[in-house]
Design an enzyme around this catalytic site. Structure first.
Site, PDB file in Angstrom:
ATOM      1  N   GLU A 138       0.878  -1.403  -0.012  1.00  7.80           N
ATOM      2  CA  GLU A 138      -0.029   0.192   0.081  1.00  7.80           C
ATOM      3  C   GLU A 138       0.987   1.368  -0.108  1.00  7.80           C
ATOM      4  OE1 GLU A 138      -3.207   0.159   2.689  1.00  7.80           O
ATOM      5  OE2 GLU A 138      -3.143   2.505   2.970  1.00  7.80           O
ATOM      6  N   GLU A 143      -3.400  11.318   1.698  1.00 12.96           N
ATOM      7  CA  GLU A 143      -4.177  10.816   2.773  1.00 12.96           C
ATOM      8  C   GLU A 143      -4.644  11.918   4.008  1.00 12.96           C
ATOM      9  OE1 GLU A 143      -5.316   7.102   5.696  1.00 12.96           O
ATOM     10  OE2 GLU A 143      -3.121   7.551   5.362  1.00 12.96           O
TER      11      GLU A 143
END
EC number: 3.2.1.181
Length: 249
Positions: A138, A143
């Site tokens: 990932e 974010e």
């Protein structure tokens, strides 16, 4: 021809002389949405927050994607179908690219875009790569977890994580983020260079990421890691000029 061979042999690992970058996803891809993108997460409408994705909350206009979260009542089922199965409090939006991103010894990828990201408590927008099969890898290129920060993250395992926070404006102006992913000389690990507004920020490394196919996802999740309660009104996360290029084979 002989000169090309010599220079190619001398090139450092992860560089590809005389090879133009191939456009995998063009910057105007939202104008041809169905060619490049699918609605929702690759696995469905739910994930690890209190937002459930809905087609009505995914809007494209003038090559700009808007993902809109609105409070909802009486959702069915009432909790997320994904762990940790939080209660659903919002209808929201997510999309993922049809093309997978797989870094190999023979190629490198650049993934970039411009974003107007909410930073209020309970808002959890993201622009990220995650494994097609299993997990990790990932890579979180963008974010935002309820604070005025963007998190650049690389997950090697759930406990082996590298995170770098950078200040993010709260005025909802557009800013760019970018990741350049290149295989290391051991042909196992991936070097990830992160940028914000075209300024280099940090290098992180993905252990064993070479050859692992990844989804590209843009989503507006809610609450969860961004805190709660979330907003009582409408939240909008916008993306534009999202582009993926590949250098090499």
């Amino acid at each position: 021809m002989k000169l090309f061979v010599v220079l190619a042999c001398l090139a450092a690992p992860g560089t590809f002389p005389f090879v133009d970058a191939a456009t995998v996803i063009p910057a105007n891809s939202f104008s041809s949405f169905s060619t490049y993108w699918n609605n929702f997460y690759p696995w469905g409408t739910d994930h690890n927050g209190s937002g459930r994705m809905a087609s009505a909350n995914i809007i494209v206009a003038s090559n700009t994607l808007s993902l809109i979260a609105t409070p909802t009542s009486n959702p069915s089922p009432p909790t997320s179908t994904s762990n940790p199965k939080p209660a659903i409090h919002y209808a929201s939006g997510a999309i993922h690219a049809k093309e997978h991103i797989t870094v190999t010894a023979a190629n490198a990828y650049t993934v970039s875009g411009e974003f107007s990201a909410p930073t209020a408590v309970g808002t959890w927008p993201a622009f990220w790569l995650t494994a097609v099969s299993g997990w990790p890898p990932e890579v979180d290129i963008g974010e935002w977890k309820g604070t005025a920060d963007n998190w650049f993250n690389t997950f090697n395992t759930s406990s082996v994580v590298k995170s770098t926070l950078v200040d993010w404006p709260t005025d909802l102006s557009f800013h760019s983020v970018k990741a350049v992913l290149t295989a290391q000389s051991n042909n196992k690990d991936v070097k990830i260079d992160f940028y914000m507004d075209n300024k280099f920020i940090v290098t992180q490394y993905g252990s064993g990421f070479v050859g692992k196919a990844m989804y590209l996802i843009i989503n507006l999740q809610m609450e969860g890691s961004s805190g709660s309660p979330g907003p009582s009104g409408r939240t909008v996360y916008k993306a534009r000029n999202v582009q993926v290029t590949r250098t090499g084979n």
